[in-house]
Design a protein around this motif. Structure first.
Motif, PDB file in Angstrom:
ATOM      1  N   VAL A   1       0.852  -1.203   0.000  1.00 38.25           N
ATOM      2  CA  VAL A   1       0.000   0.000   0.000  1.00 38.25           C
ATOM      3  C   VAL A   1       0.882   1.246   0.000  1.00 38.25           C
ATOM      4  N   ARG A   2       1.937   1.226   0.815  1.00 42.13           N
ATOM      5  CA  ARG A   2       2.836   2.395   0.875  1.00 42.13           C
ATOM      6  C   ARG A   2       3.466   2.692  -0.478  1.00 42.13           C
ATOM      7  N   ALA A   3       3.901   1.634  -1.170  1.00 41.37           N
ATOM      8  CA  ALA A   3       4.553   1.818  -2.474  1.00 41.37           C
ATOM      9  C   ALA A   3       3.549   2.427  -3.462  1.00 41.37           C
ATOM     10  N   PHE A   4       2.309   1.936  -3.416  1.00 37.81           N
ATOM     11  CA  PHE A   4       1.265   2.455  -4.313  1.00 37.81           C
ATOM     12  C   PHE A   4       1.011   3.948  -4.035  1.00 37.81           C
ATOM     13  N   LEU A   5       0.902   4.278  -2.745  1.00 37.97           N
ATOM     14  CA  LEU A   5       0.609   5.670  -2.381  1.00 37.97           C
ATOM     15  C   LEU A   5       1.766   6.582  -2.789  1.00 37.97           C
ATOM     16  N   ASP A   6       2.986   6.113  -2.575  1.00 32.16           N
ATOM     17  CA  ASP A   6       4.173   6.890  -2.966  1.00 32.16           C
ATOM     18  C   ASP A   6       4.146   7.228  -4.444  1.00 32.16           C
ATOM     19  N   GLU A   7       3.744   6.216  -5.231  1.00 40.22           N
ATOM     20  CA  GLU A   7       3.785   6.384  -6.682  1.00 40.22           C
ATOM     21  C   GLU A   7       2.619   7.234  -7.187  1.00 40.22           C
ATOM     22  N   LYS A   8       1.433   7.019  -6.619  1.00 36.91           N
ATOM     23  CA  LYS A   8       0.221   7.575  -7.247  1.00 36.91           C
ATOM     24  C   LYS A   8      -0.272   8.910  -6.685  1.00 36.91           C
ATOM     25  N   LEU A   9       0.125   9.234  -5.461  1.00 32.68           N
ATOM     26  CA  LEU A   9      -0.394  10.491  -4.900  1.00 32.68           C
ATOM     27  C   LEU A   9       0.355  11.674  -5.521  1.00 32.68           C
ATOM     28  N   THR A  10      -0.333  12.401  -6.386  1.00 34.19           N
ATOM     29  CA  THR A  10       0.310  13.557  -7.029  1.00 34.19           C
ATOM     30  C   THR A  10       0.406  14.691  -6.000  1.00 34.19           C
ATOM     31  N   PRO A  11       1.292  15.683  -6.231  1.00 33.36           N
ATOM     32  CA  PRO A  11       1.374  16.799  -5.287  1.00 33.36           C
ATOM     33  C   PRO A  11       0.034  17.515  -5.095  1.00 33.36           C
ATOM     34  N   GLU A  12      -0.777  17.631  -6.182  1.00 31.48           N
ATOM     35  CA  GLU A  12      -2.070  18.336  -6.065  1.00 31.48           C
ATOM     36  C   GLU A  12      -3.025  17.547  -5.162  1.00 31.48           C
ATOM     37  N   ILE A  13      -3.041  16.227  -5.353  1.00 28.46           N
ATOM     38  CA  ILE A  13      -3.966  15.414  -4.543  1.00 28.46           C
ATOM     39  C   ILE A  13      -3.504  15.405  -3.085  1.00 28.46           C
ATOM     40  N   ARG A  14      -2.191  15.294  -2.885  1.00 31.41           N
ATOM     41  CA  ARG A  14      -1.657  15.323  -1.509  1.00 31.41           C
ATOM     42  C   ARG A  14      -1.980  16.664  -0.835  1.00 31.41           C
ATOM     43  N   ARG A  15      -1.872  17.739  -1.614  1.00 33.97           N
ATOM     44  CA  ARG A  15      -2.161  19.073  -1.069  1.00 33.97           C
ATOM     45  C   ARG A  15      -3.614  19.137  -0.584  1.00 33.97           C
ATOM     46  N   ALA A  16      -4.532  18.571  -1.392  1.00 34.85           N
ATOM     47  CA  ALA A  16      -5.956  18.588  -1.012  1.00 34.85           C
ATOM     48  C   ALA A  16      -6.163  17.810   0.282  1.00 34.85           C
ATOM     49  N   GLY A  17      -5.406  16.737   0.468  1.00 33.35           N
ATOM     50  CA  GLY A  17      -5.531  15.951   1.704  1.00 33.35           C
ATOM     51  C   GLY A  17      -4.958  16.698   2.899  1.00 33.35           C
ATOM     52  N   ARG A  18      -3.786  17.295   2.717  1.00 32.36           N
ATOM     53  CA  ARG A  18      -3.103  17.955   3.835  1.00 32.36           C
ATOM     54  C   ARG A  18      -3.787  19.262   4.259  1.00 32.36           C
ATOM     55  N   LEU A  19      -4.349  19.970   3.279  1.00 29.29           N
ATOM     56  CA  LEU A  19      -4.906  21.303   3.595  1.00 29.29           C
ATOM     57  C   LEU A  19      -6.430  21.291   3.671  1.00 29.29           C
ATOM     58  N   MET A  20      -7.004  20.105   3.906  1.00 26.19           N
ATOM     59  CA  MET A  20      -8.459  19.997   4.088  1.00 26.19           C
ATOM     60  C   MET A  20      -8.896  20.868   5.255  1.00 26.19           C
ATOM     61  N   THR A  21     -10.026  21.534   5.113  1.00 22.64           N
ATOM     62  CA  THR A  21     -10.491  22.404   6.196  1.00 22.64           C
ATOM     63  C   THR A  21     -11.599  21.759   7.027  1.00 22.64           C
ATOM     64  N   SER A  22     -12.009  20.552   6.632  1.00 22.54           N
ATOM     65  CA  SER A  22     -13.030  19.823   7.402  1.00 22.54           C
ATOM     66  C   SER A  22     -12.885  18.356   7.040  1.00 22.54           C
ATOM     67  N   VAL A  23     -13.912  17.559   7.279  1.00 19.49           N
ATOM     68  CA  VAL A  23     -13.832  16.154   6.856  1.00 19.49           C
ATOM     69  C   VAL A  23     -14.148  16.015   5.371  1.00 19.49           C
ATOM     70  N   TYR A  24     -14.548  17.107   4.711  1.00 21.36           N
ATOM     71  CA  TYR A  24     -14.882  17.045   3.293  1.00 21.36           C
ATOM     72  C   TYR A  24     -13.749  17.661   2.476  1.00 21.36           C
ATOM     73  N   PRO A  25     -13.039  16.845   1.688  1.00 19.24           N
ATOM     74  CA  PRO A  25     -11.946  17.428   0.907  1.00 19.24           C
ATOM     75  C   PRO A  25     -12.462  18.154  -0.323  1.00 19.24           C
ATOM     76  N   ASP A  26     -11.568  18.835  -0.998  1.00 18.69           N
ATOM     77  CA  ASP A  26     -11.880  19.470  -2.267  1.00 18.69           C
ATOM     78  C   ASP A  26     -12.483  18.403  -3.207  1.00 18.69           C
ATOM     79  N   HIS A  27     -13.632  18.721  -3.792  1.00 19.60           N
ATOM     80  CA  HIS A  27     -14.389  17.708  -4.546  1.00 19.60           C
ATOM     81  C   HIS A  27     -13.590  17.139  -5.729  1.00 19.60           C
TER      82      HIS A  27
END
Ligand SMILES: Cc1cc2nc3c(=O)[nH]c(=O)nc-3n(C[C@H](O)[C@H](O)[C@H](O)COP(=O)(O)OP(=O)(O)OC[C@H]3O[C@@H](n4cnc5c(N)ncnc54)[C@H](O)[C@@H]3O)c2cc1C
Length: 409
Positions: free
Chosen positions: A16-42
């Motif tokens: 799972v870690r290897a998959f996440l390392d490869e597939k999480l783009t900087p934009e998607i990671r940013r949406a996860g890290r900078l979420m302002t609630s439990v609802y991420p950017d759509h």
């Protein structure tokens, strides 16, 4: 109870870690890290769902024949934990986590064939139409009417607090088809196409400034009876089944990430006397308390997981986990706002990844913001997390359940 992962579990974690390392783009990671609630950017959340779907991991808890994974409970936990630690945005729960299991359990073959594959691809995106202006905790008091007319039901009334109604193209609703008998009787579970004439959506502006929740109005909306999930007048059974899925899921990984990031932030912030905020005893004590309670939550989650893996009933533990996790989240967001200091007083959502449009706000043309992005997230997250003890069954209601089931009161 054995707290050690097996060799096979560790190998799965590495995969799972290897998959996440490869597939999480900087934009998607940013949406996860900078979420302002439990609802991420759509958009980011849907982009991540498409990547997971390609790998066959968008809905691992579904039955294998519908696209789920043949994983043990421990593997599910590891997967969710690794996704959070890697900063992946969560997927919208209303389709994949909530209505889909109800469709699997109560749907006709036609409903399963139509909805399940489309929920996986994102072509069908559901929102939840349970609450009404006069029916929240006491959900069975709902009154949105659905009157039979040949092969259709004609719906009139309104739903409120509907998350992501503006993004959704389908809504699952509880409607009243009969007013005789107990109020739990006479409720029907209905799947409604949001493009049907007579539906109007009005966004609600939350205290964070985001427009994520809405009020949805139905004026003589014609819905085929083929869209009833389960049987007419027997929707309460389906509704309760779905709520069990709404309240599931591991929260401790997300809270651990929040606590760790807060600890690092506090180590880099100066307190009023010029020292590091982390060395300020009043702050450090409250942060330590939150971290200890987060560890306790993790142990309780593992215990629940272990009981379920043995086929035992975990009892009312979901109520306990809901109270503890939402109160912890509120405690951590309070501390984060304090740690953010004056930068946290500034309203600068353009430096965050909010869960919806921001009402009446024009970001600066050059994108400038003061402080670090986590300081911009702090006030929005603080406001949003106040809702954690209200939605998915308020904490007072969860305490009532515990009082009855655990204390026998
Ligand atoms: C951010 C957010 C997102 C939401 N998203 C959705 C969604 O997508 N779809 C949807 O259908 N709904 C959604 N909801 C609505 C949510 O489910 C309701 O807010 C919740 O069920 C509480 O209902 P209420 O707001 O009507 O409050 P009420 O039920 O009126 O409660 C008011 C207060 O009284 C307390 N109370 C009520 N009854 C009792 C009791 N018997 N004993 C002790 N205390 C009691 C409550 O705990 C609360 O503090 C959302 C809510 C929020 C805040």
């Amino acid at each position: 109870m054995d707290f050690n992962w097996s060799e096979a579990d560790l190998a799965f974690r590495d995969e799972v870690r290897a998959f996440l390392d490869e597939k999480l783009t900087p934009e998607i990671r940013r949406a996860g890290r900078l979420m302002t609630s439990v609802y991420p950017d759509h958009e980011a959340s849907m982009a991540w769902q498409a990547i997971l779907h390609e790998r066959g991991w968008a809905a691992p808890h579904w039955p294998v024949e519908h696209g789920g994974c043949k994983w043990s409970l421990t593997q599910h936990y590891i997967f969710s934990r690794e996704c959070t630690l890697a900063g992946a945005p969560v997927l919208s729960p209303m389709g994949i986590r909530m209505v889909a299991p109800a469709i699997v359990a109560y749907g006709t073959p036609e409903q399963k064939d139509y909805f399940l594959p489309r929920i996986l691809t994102g072509e069908v995106f559901f929102c939840q139409g349970y609450s009404e202006p006069e029916a929240g905790s006491d959900l069975a008091s709902l009154s949105m009417a659905a009157v039979e007319d040949g092969e259709d039901l004609i719906c009139t009334g309104s739903k409120i607090w509907t998350t992501h109604a503006t993004e959704a193209n389908w809504i699952f609703c509880l409607v009243r088809t009969s007013r005789t008998g107990k109020k739990q009787e006479g409720i029907t579970f209905l799947l409604i196409d949001m493009t049907t004439p007579g539906i109007e959506i009005r966004p609600l502006v939350m205290s964070s400034g985001e427009e994520v929740q809405n009020q949805v109005f139905f004026d003589n909306v014609r819905v085929p009876k083929a869209n009833v999930l389960g049987k007419i007048d027997e929707g309460w059974t389906v509704a309760k089944y779905l709520l069990v899925h709404e309240r599931g899921g591991a929260m401790s990984p997300m809270l651990q990430v929040m606590a760790q990031e807060l600890t690092e932030a506090a180590a880099s912030q100066t307190a009023p006397d010029g020292g590091r905020l982390i060395d300020y005893p009043a702050f450090a004590a409250r942060l330590a308390d939150a971290r200890i309670r987060t560890e306790v939550l993790e142990v309780l989650e593992h215990r629940t997981l272990s009981l379920m893996a043995q086929g035992k009933n975990p009892g009312p533990s979901s109520s306990m986990l809901k109270i503890l996790s939402t109160e912890l989240s509120q405690q951590l967001t309070e501390l984060a706002l304090e740690a953010a200091g004056p930068q946290g007083w500034a309203y600068q959502p353009h430096a965050t990844a909010p869960g919806g449009p921001i009402a009446n706000y024009t970001p600066p043309a050059d994108g400038y913001h003061s402080g670090a992005p986590w300081q911009a997230v702090a006030p929005l997250r603080y406001f949003n997390d106040r809702a954690g003890s209200i939605y998915a069954g308020s904490n007072e209601i969860q305490r009532n359940i515990l009082a009855k089931a655990a204390l026998g009161l």
